[in-house]
Motif scaffolding. Structure first.
Motif: not given
Length: 168
Positions: A10-14, A26, A28, A30, A38, A42, A45
């Motif tokens: 997972y990648c959380n981009y805020t 924000s 998320i 997958d 992977s 980014e 996101g």
């Protein structure tokens, strides 16, 4: 995010506003959303975050991010979409290349700067050659030289200098 030897799921981009530190969005991501790559999470996101901001009529004037090469390449692409591009042929490689049209500089501030300097000189009470007094926070009061050792006297340096001409 992702690092060598690890596989991020997972990648959380805020996205946040820099001055107020308010969180704007924000996202998320997958790994399955990016064809199981992977390294693309980014970028995806950021794209989804900017799309969300645009849909909510938030105007983005500046984007600050880390040194991600995928984000830098993407931003370079968007930057070049908003300007005029030219192509040129390279004889050596036999291929075409492109470059961004340069915008001529205006230097609008120079005239005001010169006026301020002349006004400062004209209204100055003490002569221009007056000794300068250092402020208490001036770094030269802390240490006179950036060298880690104390410099030898100039006479010693002159005496120890060897000339290539005198060697013969």
């Amino acid at each position: 995010m992702d690092s060598p030897g690890h596989s991020a799921q997972y990648c959380n981009y805020t996205l946040m506003e820099n001055d107020t530190k308010d969180l704007l969005c924000s996202i998320i991501i997958d790994k399955r959303m990016t064809d199981l790559k992977s390294t693309n999470m980014e970028k995806e996101g950021l794209i989804r975050g900017l799309r969300t901001l645009r849909e909510n009529r938030v105007v983005v004037k500046e984007l600050v991010t880390d040194a991600s090469t995928t984000i830098a390449a993407m931003m370079m692409y968007f930057t070049y979409l908003n300007c005029r591009l030219h192509r040129c042929f390279c004889k050596r490689s036999g291929t075409y290349s492109w470059y961004k049209e340069k915008v001529p500089k205006t230097y609008t501030y120079v005239e005001q700067l010169l006026q301020d300097i002349l006004h400062s000189v004209a209204t100055r009470i003490e002569p221009l050659r007056a000794p300068v007094t250092l402020t208490p926070t001036d770094p030269r009061k802390i240490k006179r030289s950036i060298s880690g050792i104390t410099p030898p006297p100039t006479k010693f340096l002159m005496a120890s200098k060897k000339s290539r001409i005198d060697e013969k």
